[in-house]
Design a protein around this motif. Structure first.
Motif, short mmCIF file in Angstrom:
data_model
loop_
_atom_site.label_atom_id
_atom_site.label_comp_id
_atom_site.label_asym_id
_atom_site.label_seq_id
_atom_site.Cartn_x
_atom_site.Cartn_y
_atom_site.Cartn_z
N UNK A 26 30.03 14.33 -39.54
CA UNK A 26 29.58 14.56 -40.98
C UNK A 26 28.61 15.86 -40.99
N UNK A 27 28.47 16.65 -41.96
CA UNK A 27 27.38 17.61 -42.17
C UNK A 27 26.10 17.11 -41.88
N UNK A 28 25.36 18.03 -41.44
CA UNK A 28 23.81 17.53 -41.22
C UNK A 28 23.18 17.66 -42.48
N UNK A 29 22.31 16.65 -42.70
CA UNK A 29 21.38 16.82 -43.88
C UNK A 29 20.53 17.98 -43.74
N UNK A 30 20.41 18.67 -45.05
CA UNK A 30 19.44 19.97 -45.09
C UNK A 30 18.30 19.42 -45.79
N UNK A 31 17.02 19.09 -45.30
CA UNK A 31 15.99 19.03 -45.79
C UNK A 31 15.14 20.23 -46.28
N UNK A 32 14.44 20.13 -47.54
CA UNK A 32 13.69 21.32 -47.88
C UNK A 32 12.28 20.86 -47.67
N UNK A 33 11.74 19.51 -47.44
CA UNK A 33 10.27 19.25 -47.57
C UNK A 33 9.71 20.22 -46.40
N UNK A 34 8.39 20.69 -46.60
CA UNK A 34 7.76 21.37 -45.50
C UNK A 34 6.32 21.13 -45.73
N UNK A 35 5.93 19.86 -45.95
CA UNK A 35 4.46 19.53 -46.04
C UNK A 35 4.35 17.88 -45.87
N UNK A 125 12.01 11.57 -30.65
CA UNK A 125 12.75 12.80 -31.55
C UNK A 125 13.55 12.14 -32.80
N UNK A 126 13.11 12.74 -33.85
CA UNK A 126 13.95 12.50 -35.15
C UNK A 126 15.07 13.72 -35.28
N UNK A 127 16.21 13.40 -35.43
CA UNK A 127 17.39 14.20 -35.63
C UNK A 127 17.48 14.51 -37.20
N UNK A 128 16.32 15.28 -37.60
CA UNK A 128 16.27 15.65 -38.99
C UNK A 128 15.71 17.03 -38.89
N UNK A 129 16.20 18.07 -39.50
CA UNK A 129 15.90 19.49 -39.53
C UNK A 129 15.74 20.12 -40.87
N UNK A 130 14.83 20.94 -40.71
CA UNK A 130 14.88 21.76 -42.19
C UNK A 130 15.92 22.83 -42.28
N UNK A 226 6.50 30.94 -40.10
CA UNK A 226 7.19 32.19 -40.54
C UNK A 226 8.06 31.53 -41.65
N UNK A 227 8.57 32.28 -42.55
CA UNK A 227 9.31 31.79 -43.83
C UNK A 227 10.53 32.69 -43.72
N UNK A 228 11.44 32.42 -44.72
CA UNK A 228 12.51 33.23 -44.82
C UNK A 228 13.45 32.74 -43.89
N UNK A 229 14.29 33.73 -43.23
CA UNK A 229 15.31 33.03 -42.22
C UNK A 229 14.83 32.62 -41.11
N UNK A 230 13.46 32.89 -40.65
CA UNK A 230 12.80 32.34 -39.35
C UNK A 230 12.10 30.81 -39.56
N UNK A 231 12.01 30.43 -40.69
CA UNK A 231 11.24 29.27 -40.86
C UNK A 231 11.21 28.97 -42.49
N UNK A 232 10.42 27.53 -42.32
CA UNK A 232 10.18 27.21 -43.75
C UNK A 232 8.98 27.62 -44.67
#
Length: 408
Positions: A26-35, A125-130, A226-232
């Motif tokens: 199944x597709x990986x969850x796409x979190x947006x939390x960055x704090x 390790x948590x298999x959760x990614x931004x 870093x932000x944009x395409x390089x990071x959250x």
């Protein structure tokens, strides 16, 4: 007869299509939390579903650890809001070197770090990614993502495996870890070296010196991600594994959260890992060569293509990895940095990692099929044969590509 044959081939083709669809993760969850948030731990008031069973024995040059993965201490209530999985008995078996040696280079974590003396795995390790980006892995203990962790900093994978993400509070109470004495043995790392928790002697060469809480040498980076395409983007605050950096000499422990020291079990000295109160808590890299029994991925218990249980090519010993370790040599083992993705207990199938090419049946499908022990053995043998054939057919560079995208 012709029509019957066509029907058979049609049915076979349909099954192949269905099988291919099922095998896709199944597709990986796409979190947006960055704090980072507050880590809210569940009260450990539930009794384990079965009695604890663990065996640790020496067989030739190996230490063999088998267990059902059930702790003696109480746990949180599973399933729960952050983790809908139920604890169940496992068939863990790990084989590690009984006389480990430091390797020439540090090996980043790619799965479980080790196993506790009660037979429960350490799997930080948590298999959760931004946004699904494997370069930005969430730190399980940051509180950014609710993983349903209990007071022992543990929770459950979909297959029922209970595992520790941080200090195993219940276990530490069971074995009476105290600030007044050196930590007793807490477990064994995948490379065979012992694991202790927090407290050790101030002078690693002197068992009569003061007992102190050993500090890691990691800290949260300063500034912004870093932000944009390089990071959250956002301020480094410990939300992600990459928010931390190693600062040599800033603590008592090295890059692998360990040191050469005398211990109650090894009065002549050994390299030893320490679970720390500060990050990384559970180490994220190895001084020695980790057994592939602890790795996540295809082949046996996650064995890499063409690798034996010690993680070495074929069945021989890699003499080029030797580097005699002596107290006072400092880092001296290479400066490899980076942390493995880990394989976390996902609360649902929609949060599973992509399956590595060459995998016959992904883990989530094995779990849903409820395979017998004999079926698992046969599939393991088949997977090892596939891994061996891939090793023969593909170039080293191509094999590396199968492991995933290169690190930046």
């Amino acid at each position: 007869m012709k029509r019957k044959a066509m029907t058979i081939f049609g049915a076979a083709g349909m099954l192949a299509v269905i099988g291919a669809a099922i095998a896709q993760p199944p597709p990986m969850r796409k979190h947006r939390v960055k704090q980072a948030g507050e880590l809210r731990k569940l009260p450990s008031t539930a009794s384990p579903p079965a009695a604890n069973r663990v065996s640790i024995r020496i067989e030739g040059n190996d230490r063999v650890i088998t267990s059902n993965g059930i702790p003696k201490h109480k746990t949180g209530s599973f399933p729960n809001r952050g983790n809908p999985n139920r604890i169940s008995a496992q068939s863990h078996q790990y084989r590690i070197p009984a006389k480990p040696e430091p390797a020439a280079q540090i090996t980043p974590l790619r799965g479980e770090f080790g196993v506790a003396v009660n037979g429960v795995p350490f799997d930080p390790g948590a298999a959760e990614f931004y946004q699904g980006n494997p370069q930005w892995q969430y730190e399980a203990l940051s509180g950014a993502i609710n993983l349903g962790i209990d007071m022992s900093h543990a929770h459950v994978q979909p297959n029922g495996k209970y595992h520790y993400h941080g200090l195993p509070t219940g276990l530490l109470g069971d074995i009476q870890v105290s600030a007044q004495r050196h930590s007793p043995l807490v477990g064994w790392a995948a490379d065979g070296f012992p694991i202790y928790a927090v407290y050790g002697w101030k002078d690693p060469k002197d068992a009569s010196s003061e007992v102190i809480a050993l500090r890691s040498s990691y800290r949260v980076k300063r500034g912004s991600r870093p932000g944009g395409e390089d990071g959250p983007g956002g301020i480094y605050d410990g939300t992600f594994v990459r928010d931390y950096e190693f600062v040599q000499g800033s603590g008592d422990l090295d890059r692998c959260n360990g040191r050469f020291t005398v211990t109650p079990e090894f009065p002549g000295g050994t390299y030893a890992y320490f679970l720390s109160e500060d990050w990384p808590v559970i180490p994220r890299s190895f001084r020695g060569q980790p057994s592939s029994d602890f790795m996540h991925g295809p082949g046996g218990n996650g064995r890499q293509a063409g690798m034996n249980r010690r993680g070495r090519p074929g069945g021989g010993r890699d003499s080029s990895a030797r580097d005699p370790f002596r107290p006072g040599r400092g880092e001296g083992f290479g400066r490899g940095e980076g942390f493995g993705r880990g394989e976390d207990a996902r609360p649902s199938r929609s949060r599973m990692d992509p399956v590595k090419p060459g995998t016959i049946l992904p883990d989530f499908l094995k779990q849903s099929l409820r395979l017998s022990a004999d079926q698992e053995r046969q599939l393991d043998a088949l997977q090892r044969d596939v891994d061996r054939r891939l090793q023969e057919i593909l170039t080293p560079r191509q094999l590396q590509q199968l492991e995933g995208p290169p690190r930046r």
